[in-house]
Scaffold this active site. Structure first.
Site, PDB file in Angstrom:
ATOM      1  N   ARG A 111      20.574 -17.254  10.159  1.00 48.95           N
ATOM      2  CA  ARG A 111      19.733 -18.190   9.397  1.00 48.95           C
ATOM      3  C   ARG A 111      19.006 -17.495   8.241  1.00 48.95           C
ATOM      4  NH1 ARG A 111      17.171 -16.419  13.797  1.00 48.95           N
ATOM      5  NH2 ARG A 111      14.928 -15.966  13.749  1.00 48.95           N
ATOM      6  N   HIS A 150      14.650  -9.848   8.787  1.00 51.32           N
ATOM      7  CA  HIS A 150      14.647 -11.232   8.303  1.00 51.32           C
ATOM      8  C   HIS A 150      14.794 -11.349   6.785  1.00 51.32           C
ATOM      9  CE1 HIS A 150      12.551 -13.294  11.986  1.00 51.32           C
ATOM     10  NE2 HIS A 150      13.388 -12.335  12.360  1.00 51.32           N
ATOM     11  N   CYS A 192       0.631   2.912  -3.422  1.00 56.49           N
ATOM     12  CA  CYS A 192      -0.536   3.048  -4.276  1.00 56.49           C
ATOM     13  C   CYS A 192      -1.740   2.886  -3.346  1.00 56.49           C
ATOM     14  CB  CYS A 192      -0.530   2.054  -5.445  1.00 56.49           C
ATOM     15  SG  CYS A 192      -0.577   0.312  -5.007  1.00 56.49           S
TER      16      CYS A 192
HETATM   17  O1  LIG Z   1      -3.834   0.348  -5.552  1.00 54.18           O
HETATM   18  C1  LIG Z   1      -3.590   0.315  -6.720  1.00 54.18           C
HETATM   19  C2  LIG Z   1      -3.093  -0.953  -7.352  1.00 54.18           C
HETATM   20  O2  LIG Z   1      -2.900  -1.959  -6.405  1.00 54.18           O
HETATM   21  C3  LIG Z   1      -3.817   1.520  -7.567  1.00 54.18           C
HETATM   22  O3  LIG Z   1      -3.616   2.662  -6.795  1.00 54.18           O
HETATM   23  C4  LIG Z   1      -5.245   1.497  -8.072  1.00 54.18           C
HETATM   24  O4  LIG Z   1      -5.480   0.354  -8.890  1.00 54.18           O
HETATM   25  C5  LIG Z   1      -5.575   2.774  -8.889  1.00 54.18           C
HETATM   26  O5  LIG Z   1      -6.924   2.705  -9.261  1.00 54.18           O
HETATM   27  P1  LIG Z   1      -7.706   3.945  -9.905  1.00 54.18           P
HETATM   28  O6  LIG Z   1      -7.109   4.173 -11.262  1.00 54.18           O
HETATM   29  O7  LIG Z   1      -9.168   3.487  -9.972  1.00 54.18           O
HETATM   30  O8  LIG Z   1      -7.520   5.142  -9.005  1.00 54.18           O
END
Ligand SMILES: O=C(CO)[C@H](O)[C@H](O)COP(=O)(O)O
Length: 155
Positions: free
Chosen positions: A132, A98, A65
């Site tokens: 570990r 890890h 995202c």
């Molecule tokens: O990174 C994000 C969440 O962590 C999303 O991509 C982000 O919130 C999307 O925002 P918008 O609708 O304003 O494009």
């Protein structure tokens, strides 16, 4: 390996680029969307990738995202998922070695394509080291189990 990819609109372009990059490395890609730059909700794609990893349709997942935060947090809500939000290839290698991370999260608007490729390459090239770290991942799973039990017993 079989890799499941998922992203919201912010991660759409980099997701497509990395899916092609992964194919070029010889991996099989399951692209769970999104399939356009139209605004969508990252939890839908985080869960789709998480389910694909857990039910064996994919060995590992990759989610994106804008900053990787929302989609990684959502993926980590799915029991059995260990999603690592990585900004460096070193961090991605450690996440596999890890923590036995099974999903990689990237912030598509924070890193360029070259860095993203390096991170993905490192994530795919490394394996869980055990030793570990077995004990720690087992404790991580215990925390997860207690959280599920506490949730189930809530009035
Ligand atoms: O990174 C994000 C969440 O962590 C999303 O991509 C982000 O919130 C999307 O925002 P918008 O609708 O304003 O494009």
């Amino acid at each position: 390996m079989k890799l499941a990819f998922g992203a919201d609109h912010a991660g759409f372009e980099l997701k497509n680029h990395l899916a092609d990059f992964a194919r070029g490395l010889g991996h099989e890609v399951l692209d769970l969307g999104t399939h356009s730059s139209e605004s969508v909700d990252y939890p839908d794609f985080a869960e789709a990738v998480a389910r694909a990893v857990l039910d064996g349709r994919a060995d590992l997942g990759v989610v994106l995202c804008s900053n990787g935060v929302g989609i990684s947090i959502t993926a980590n809500k799915v029991p059995g998922i260990r999603c690592a939000l990585c900004h460096t290839s070193w961090g991605a290698a450690r996440a596999r070695q890890h923590v036995d991370a099974n999903v990689l999260a990237l912030g598509a608007w924070e890193i360029g394509r070259g860095v993203a490729e390096d991170i993905l390459r490192a994530f795919l090239a490394n394996e869980f080291e055990g030793g570990r770290h077995e004990r720690r991942v087992a404790k991580l799973r215990d925390v997860e189990r207690r959280g599920i039990a506490a949730e189930a017993s809530r009035p």
